[in-house]
Design an enzyme around this catalytic site. Structure first.
Site, mmCIF file in Angstrom:
data_model
loop_
_atom_site.group_PDB
_atom_site.id
_atom_site.type_symbol
_atom_site.label_atom_id
_atom_site.label_comp_id
_atom_site.label_asym_id
_atom_site.label_seq_id
_atom_site.Cartn_x
_atom_site.Cartn_y
_atom_site.Cartn_z
ATOM 1 N N THR A 184 38.044 36.711 42.683
ATOM 2 C CA THR A 184 37.532 38.063 42.474
ATOM 3 C C THR A 184 36.667 38.113 41.221
ATOM 4 O OG1 THR A 184 39.688 38.795 43.273
ATOM 5 C CG2 THR A 184 38.248 40.471 42.323
ATOM 6 N N SER A 185 37.174 37.516 40.141
ATOM 7 C CA SER A 185 36.446 37.621 38.876
ATOM 8 C C SER A 185 35.088 36.933 38.980
ATOM 9 C CB SER A 185 37.264 37.021 37.732
ATOM 10 O OG SER A 185 37.438 35.638 37.930
ATOM 11 N N GLY A 188 33.992 46.564 42.329
ATOM 12 C CA GLY A 188 35.443 46.378 42.219
ATOM 13 C C GLY A 188 36.231 47.670 42.224
ATOM 14 N N GLY A 219 38.960 29.025 38.145
ATOM 15 C CA GLY A 219 37.829 29.771 38.725
ATOM 16 C C GLY A 219 36.724 29.981 37.710
ATOM 17 N N HIS A 258 48.495 33.126 47.853
ATOM 18 C CA HIS A 258 47.921 32.269 46.819
ATOM 19 C C HIS A 258 48.974 31.831 45.814
ATOM 20 C CE1 HIS A 258 44.461 34.504 48.358
ATOM 21 N NE2 HIS A 258 43.845 33.348 48.204
ATOM 22 N N GLY A 318 41.536 38.504 33.075
ATOM 23 C CA GLY A 318 40.093 38.748 33.200
ATOM 24 C C GLY A 318 39.537 39.519 32.008
ATOM 25 N N HIS A 335 42.814 31.731 37.372
ATOM 26 C CA HIS A 335 41.713 32.342 36.624
ATOM 27 C C HIS A 335 40.966 31.319 35.764
ATOM 28 C CE1 HIS A 335 39.211 35.400 35.026
ATOM 29 N NE2 HIS A 335 39.606 35.199 33.782
ATOM 30 N N GLY A 336 41.716 30.385 35.146
ATOM 31 C CA GLY A 336 41.052 29.355 34.339
ATOM 32 C C GLY A 336 40.196 28.441 35.192
#
Ligand code: ADP
Ligand code: MG
Length: 392
Positions: A257-258, A299, A217, A30, A371, A214-215
């Site tokens: 994942t988050s 998790g 997602g 990734h 996260g 992360h942003g």
């Protein structure tokens, strides 16, 4: 091995760069950065490094001599067949020398990272059953091999199946639960608005030791969650159902994942709250504990592993103790959100033991977990909503 980084759609900078004449070793599929950067070797030296790295980590039940292996030499996006075949020639020679029989090798692009220049080697140890499976014809969008008889299956048009999912009946709610449902809807909308504002920053935090998404997602997840909450309210849903449907949409659309963990958390909270009553402050505190338990059960992260759990556990515990001490929901929530923020910021000093950041422990030191930061900000804006909408 990466010779250059990739640029995520919508980003203006590459996720990472490799200095000219160098190669990054051990980057993730990734786009997670490599674990070391070395001077650019020859193709045969790259093959030797790839093979040696994998043979060093043989599964305990495999010995190289006599083993049979499926071999994949994979291009990451802009290394093409000619160069991949040169690497493969080196790989095959070394595997054969180690006594390994190569079974139906694949050389090409199977898992790419946009335009990243790089190459990966996969060795998959075969027993009789796995070898039969590996050698079978297959026909999928991403992987084709041999000849497969045309399938006669008929598929429902995609439009239709999406609509039928949405038209699942919304469970009947009590008037009290339906009356508090708009608060859950407003909380989710406030989290979405916070993410719209902070998505770039969260992406940059995630790029330091993770994969930079992360942003993006959280944006996909919270937009979907908020739309699902709106639809649920329009259908007369109670508070629990609003949270459950928002969580399912979040997990479905976020991708990472988050997103899966946030989705599971909202579902667990919604199941605890239900659609029968207007939830009391202690019902809400219990539902946050249920959300926390659900994230930890999926998790497997503990406090100190440098994940969102580090921000969630102190939040859940402080909320429960404040409510038990007789504080109103909004007052208790705001104290708990402050604890969560403090804990999220303190993850800077931790080494990641979970998730994509784990191989990049040192890079992550000094930067908080993305996260944990997004979770602390989410509970903070949720507190602002509760302060203006709740009384008990
Ligand atoms: P991905 O890791 O799939 O790219 P995101 O970038 O959206 O997903 O989210 C990364 C965040 O997910 C991390 O910062 C961390 O807080 C959280 N995370 C990763 N793995 C776990 C886990 N096992 N338990 C709890 N949280 C985790
Ligand atoms: Mg990520």
């Amino acid at each position: 091995m990466a010779f250059s980084g990739c640029t995520l759609p919508g980003a203006s900078e590459p996720l990472f760069t490799v200095p000219a004449g160098h190669m990054a070793v051990g980057m993730g599929i990734h786009g997670e950065p490599g674990i070391e950067t070395v001077a650019l070797p020859t193709a045969n030296e790259i093959a030797a490094r790839l093979v040696a790295g994998l043979l060093k980590e043989l599964p305990s039940d495999v010995t190289a001599a006599g083993a049979r292996a499926a071999v994949i030499v994979n291009g990451l996006g802009s290394v093409k067949s000619e160069e991949l075949f040169i690497i493969y020639a080196g790989v095959e020679k070394l595997l054969t020398e180690a006594g390994i029989t190569v079974i139906e090798p694949e050389v090409g692009e199977y898992a790419t990272s946009f335009e990243m220049a790089g190459v990966s080697l996969t060795l998959f140890w075969l027993d009789e059953d796995l070898e039969a499976a590996w050698s079978s014809p297959s026909y999928t969008p991403a992987y084709r091999k041999g000849v497969v008889a045309p399938a006669n299956a008929t598929f429902a048009p995609v439009e239709e199946s999406i609509n039928s999912e949405l038209s699942e009946p919304i469970p009947t709610a009590s008037a009290e639960s339906a009356a508090t449902a708009p608060i859950a809807q407003a909380v989710i909308a406030a989290i979405r608005d916070m993410i719209e504002r902070d998505a770039d920053e969260l992406g940059r935090l995630d790029a330091i030791a993770g994969d930079g998404d992360h942003g993006i997602g959280m944006q996909r997840g919270t937009r979907a969650a908020s739309a699902a909450a709106d639809a649920a309210i329009a259908g007369g849903a109670g508070t629990g159902t609003v949270l459950i449907l928002a969580g399912d949409a979040w997990a479905d659309k976020a991708g990472g994942t988050s997103g899966a963990l946030w989705g599971a958390a909202l579902r667990a909270a919604g199941e605890r709250i239900g659609d029968d009553n207007a939830p009391s402050a202690s019902d809400i505190a219990d539902s946050v504990s249920a959300a926390c338990a659900s994230i930890q059960s999926y998790g497997k992260a503990e406090v100190g592993d440098k994940t969102m759990v580090d921000a969630l556990v102190p939040f859940a515990e402080t909320l429960a103790s404040q409510v038990a001490a007789g504080e109103s929901l909004a007052a208790a929530w705001i104290v708990a959100a402050r604890e969560s923020t403090r804990a999220a910021v303190a993850t800077s000093n931790l080494l990641p033991r979970m998730g994509r950041a784990r191989p990049h422990m040192e890079k992550s030191l000094g930067t908080p977990d993305p996260g944990a930061i997004s979770l602390a900000r989410a509970v903070t804006v949720a507190g602002h909503v509760l302060a203006t909408t709740t009384t008990n």
